[in-house]
Structure formats: structure tokens, C-alpha cells
Motif scaffolding. Structure first.
Motif, short mmCIF file in Angstrom:
data_model
loop_
_atom_site.label_atom_id
_atom_site.label_comp_id
_atom_site.label_asym_id
_atom_site.label_seq_id
_atom_site.Cartn_x
_atom_site.Cartn_y
_atom_site.Cartn_z
N VAL A 90 45.27 18.20 32.34
CA VAL A 90 44.38 17.28 31.63
C VAL A 90 44.28 16.02 32.46
N ALA A 91 43.10 15.75 32.99
CA ALA A 91 42.90 14.57 33.84
C ALA A 91 42.09 13.52 33.08
N SER A 92 42.59 12.30 33.06
CA SER A 92 41.90 11.24 32.34
C SER A 92 41.78 9.99 33.20
N SER A 93 40.56 9.48 33.30
CA SER A 93 40.29 8.21 33.96
C SER A 93 39.16 7.55 33.18
N LYS A 114 44.18 25.95 34.62
CA LYS A 114 43.04 25.56 33.80
C LYS A 114 42.93 24.03 33.86
N ILE A 115 41.71 23.50 33.74
CA ILE A 115 41.50 22.05 33.86
C ILE A 115 40.51 21.57 32.82
N VAL A 116 40.79 20.40 32.26
CA VAL A 116 39.80 19.68 31.46
C VAL A 116 39.94 18.20 31.82
N ALA A 117 38.81 17.52 31.95
CA ALA A 117 38.82 16.12 32.39
C ALA A 117 38.06 15.24 31.40
N PHE A 118 38.50 13.98 31.30
CA PHE A 118 37.91 13.01 30.39
C PHE A 118 37.63 11.70 31.14
N SER A 119 36.44 11.15 30.98
CA SER A 119 36.14 9.83 31.55
C SER A 119 34.87 9.29 30.88
N GLY A 121 32.40 8.48 32.77
CA GLY A 121 31.40 8.73 33.80
C GLY A 121 32.01 8.62 35.18
N GLY A 122 31.36 7.90 36.08
CA GLY A 122 31.91 7.63 37.41
C GLY A 122 32.01 8.86 38.29
N ARG A 123 32.86 8.76 39.29
CA ARG A 123 33.03 9.83 40.27
C ARG A 123 33.62 11.09 39.64
N MET A 124 34.43 10.93 38.60
CA MET A 124 35.02 12.10 37.94
C MET A 124 33.94 12.98 37.32
N GLU A 125 32.98 12.38 36.65
CA GLU A 125 31.90 13.16 36.04
C GLU A 125 31.14 13.96 37.10
N LYS A 126 30.80 13.30 38.20
CA LYS A 126 30.06 13.97 39.27
C LYS A 126 30.87 15.12 39.87
N TYR A 127 32.17 14.89 40.09
CA TYR A 127 33.03 15.92 40.69
C TYR A 127 33.12 17.13 39.76
N CYS A 128 33.33 16.87 38.47
CA CYS A 128 33.49 17.97 37.52
C CYS A 128 32.21 18.80 37.39
N LYS A 129 31.08 18.13 37.36
CA LYS A 129 29.82 18.86 37.25
C LYS A 129 29.55 19.69 38.50
N LYS A 130 29.86 19.12 39.64
CA LYS A 130 29.66 19.83 40.91
C LYS A 130 30.55 21.07 41.00
N ARG A 132 32.01 22.64 38.36
CA ARG A 132 31.99 23.39 37.10
C ARG A 132 33.34 23.35 36.38
N ILE A 133 33.89 22.16 36.29
CA ILE A 133 35.15 21.93 35.59
C ILE A 133 34.83 21.44 34.18
N GLU A 134 35.60 21.92 33.18
CA GLU A 134 35.43 21.46 31.80
C GLU A 134 35.55 19.93 31.78
N TYR A 135 34.53 19.28 31.24
CA TYR A 135 34.49 17.82 31.28
C TYR A 135 33.94 17.28 29.97
N ARG A 136 34.54 16.17 29.49
CA ARG A 136 34.05 15.51 28.29
C ARG A 136 33.86 14.02 28.59
N LYS A 137 32.68 13.54 28.30
CA LYS A 137 32.35 12.13 28.54
C LYS A 137 32.62 11.33 27.27
N ILE A 138 33.45 10.29 27.42
CA ILE A 138 33.85 9.45 26.28
C ILE A 138 33.54 8.00 26.63
N PRO A 139 32.98 7.24 25.72
CA PRO A 139 32.63 5.85 26.04
C PRO A 139 33.85 4.96 26.24
N MET A 140 33.71 3.96 27.07
CA MET A 140 34.74 2.92 27.23
C MET A 140 34.31 1.72 26.40
#
Length: 337
Positions: A90-93, A114-119, A121-130, A132-140
Motif C-alpha cells: 500500500v503506497a501513500s503520498s 499486489k499493489i494499491v496506491a493513494f494520492s 494526484g502528482g507523479r504517483m497518479e501518472k505512474y500508476c496509470k501508465k 496499470r496499478i490499482e490507484y485511488r485519488k483522494i483530495p488533500m
């Protein structure tokens, strides 16, 4: 003394407004309709995050400590070699740009875990989409540290099929947040506010002592004192401190001890607290006690974080400072990008 006018003058970004909404935010994001994850066969979790995200990992670590799910928290650049196909990373930034977390995320992507990431946006969102990693966008909201309930309760929502935490424990933690808010919020700027009482006492170099079960709250308190109140501070496990750190009190200093205690600490830990207080009283060392609420581990930690975080904000206001800016961290981040 803190007045509404003084609060408005120094809390320029409205950090208190976000903290006053913590119970509603926790409830909203825990109940939000989210795509949960249900990876099969997970017996090991690795939580990766720094700063505010690291506090999320510490909280999950403590909350799962009495379950069959093993979790370790990584605050740095390296992934444990124990990671395998039964591991969930579980990666969170919150910013999405934390170099350490992005480095570990990339390493995890090269394994069979297995991987799931939370941020937000930023570079993490772009990396996960590129990739195909499970990703959830949460507001700061305001800052990573102020966004604590948004991220924690979103994770508890999305990870529900994987982590062995009961829903009624999560709901209980939110209910206690509502009770705690009545005491500590910015609508109660008087002597009955325990966070203001603690903030008024804080000075010198706070030394935070804690039992292992409440480590998450103690480390978060240390971090928030550093970020919000810009104070030097250290934290130490009370049992370990009694084998070495206690000796430092044989000399006068500007250090001031804070004892974070659980309502149902282990019987031998309770005896140790009693001895420590006796020692401090005999040597005329002024100390402060903070107790957790009664309840499950998640409730204890989250509500301690709420009370202690607010104390650090009030300490900043009492010191005529805006708690939000973190120029030193910005200095380092700019050079690490």
C-alpha cells in the motif's frame, strides 16, 4: 490566551476549519461509494509512506497488531525482501510526489506482489496509470497532516475486504471523534479545552513517553509538534527509556516530559508509569499526563491524534506563528526532485 481574532490572524490557511470537520470527513469518506479491492490470499502487508502518510501506516500497524495480518511500515527507499505474491503493498503520498514512496512503488512494481496506491494526484497518479496499478485519488485538504482522516478512512473503506478490522470498530472511532471535537475544537477557546491546556504547558524540548500500543499517536504528536509548532522534540518508548533514557534526568535541562498513557495499559506498564511519576515528583520534574479514551485500538489512536494535533496547532497560535508553512521541508524537497 487564544481568541477567535488571534486564531484568524495566525491560522491564515484555515487549518483549524479542516480539523473541526474531522468527524464528518471520517464518516463521509468511510461511507463513500468506492471501488474496493479484494486481492486473494494476502497474508502480509507493506505500507509505504513518509510524514503524514507515514502516520497512516503507523495507525494501521497498531490497529492490526492484535489480528492475524502482518503489516510493516516502510519510511525510506527500500522494499523488504519478504515481499512475495501474498504481499499487498500500500503506497501513500498525499502530494503524489514523495521521492521515497515513488522509489519503493517502482521497486514493488518489478516484483509479483499486489499493489494499491493513494494520492491527490502528482507523479504517483501518472505512474500508476501508465503501469496499470490499482490507484485511488483522494483530495488533500489544507496539508497532508490535516488530511489524516480523509486518507485513513478512505483506506479503511477500500481495504475492507483485505484487512481484518470490524466495521463496528471503525464506526466507534468516528463516534468518539465527535465527542472529542466538542472538547477541543476552535469553537471552544477556553480553559476547559484539553488541547489548549496542553498547548499552554508546552515549552522547552518536549520528551514524549509512550507504551508500544500507542506508538502511532506518539510519533504523530512528535511530527506535528515539529511541523506545526516548529519545536525540537523527541519520543521514546517508556519501557526502553527506563533502561537508559531515564538517566538523563539526573541533570537539569529544558526538556519536559509528557506521559501518553492508555486507559488499559498492561499491568506491568501501569506499575512502571507509577514509578516514573514517583521519580519525577521526588526530583521536582514537572510533567504532563495525557490519557487515551477507552475503546478499541483504532479509536484510541485516532482520538489521541486529534487531541494532540490540535494542541500543536494551538501551541503555534500561542507562539504567534502560522502552523501551516513548512519552509525547511520545502527547501529539502525542492533539491530532491
Amino acid at each position: 490566551m487564544i481568541t477567535p481574532l488571534k486564531l484568524k490572524k495566525y491560522d491564515k490557511s484555515g487549518m483549524c476549519q479542516v480539523y473541526d470537520k474531522w468527524p464528518e470527513l471520517a464518516k463521509e469518506f468511510f461511507n463513500m461509494n468506492q471501488d474496493s479491492i479484494d486481492f486473494k490470499g494476502i497474508d502480509h502487508m507493506v505500507f509505504v509512506g513518509m510524514g503524514g502518510s507515514g502516520a497512516l501506516g503507523d495507525t494501521l500497524f497498531s490497529s492490526l497488531s492484535k489480528t492475524n495480518m502482518h503489516l510493516c511500515v516502510v519510511k525510506g527507499y527500500h522494499l523488504p525482501k519478504t515481499v512475495d505474491s501474498h504481499t499487498l503493498v500500500v503506497a501513500s503520498s498525499v502530494s503524489g510526489n514523495t521521492p521515497e514512496t515513488l522509489t519503493v512503488l517502482d521497486k514493488a512494481n518489478k516484483t509479483n506482489c499486489k499493489i494499491v496506491a493513494f494520492s491527490s494526484g502528482g507523479r504517483m497518479e501518472k505512474y500508476c496509470k501508465k503501469n496499470r496499478i490499482e490507484y485511488r485519488k483522494i483530495p488533500m485538504l489544507n496539508s497532508p497532516r490535516a488530511s489524516f482522516p480523509v486518507y485513513l478512512y478512505t483506506m479503511l473503506n477500500i481495504l475492507n475486504p483485505v484487512i481484518p478490522l470490524k466495521n463496528h470498530d471503525v464506526i466507534e472511532s468516528i463516534r468518539y471523534l465527535e465527542k472529542t471535537r466538542k472538547q477541543i475544537s476552535s469553537s471552544n477557546l477556553n480553559d476547559s479545552n484539553p488541547s489548549i491546556d496542553l498547548a499552554s504547558w508546552l515549552s522547552g524540548v518536549p520528551a514524549i513517553y509512550y507504551p508500544m500500543g500507542l506508538q502511532a499517536a506518539a510519533i504523530r504528536f512528535k511530527n506535528s509538534l515539529q511541523e506545526n509548532a516548529k519545536m525540537h522534540v523527541f519520543a521514546e518508548d517508556i519501557i526502553e527509556a527506563c533502561h537508559n533514557g531515564i538517566v538523563s534526568w539526573e541533570r537539569p535541562s529544558i526538556v519536559r516530559p509528557i506521559l501518553i498513557q492508555g486507559k488499559d495499559d498492561y499491568v506491568k506498564t501501569k506499575k512502571l508509569w507509577k514509578i516514573i511519576k514517583e521519580y519525577f515528583n521526588l526530583n521536582k520534574i514537572d510533567f504532563k499526563e495525557v490519557y487515551s479514551i477507552r475503546g478499541n485500538i483504532l479509536s484510541k489512536i485516532v482520538n489521541l491524534v486529534y487531541l494532540l494535533d490540535y494542541a500543536t496547532i494551538y501551541r503555534a497560535i500561542l507562539s504567534n506563528m502560522d502552523p501551516t508553512p513548512i519552509r525547511s521541508i520545502d527547501f529539502i524537497k525542492e533539491r530532491m526532485m
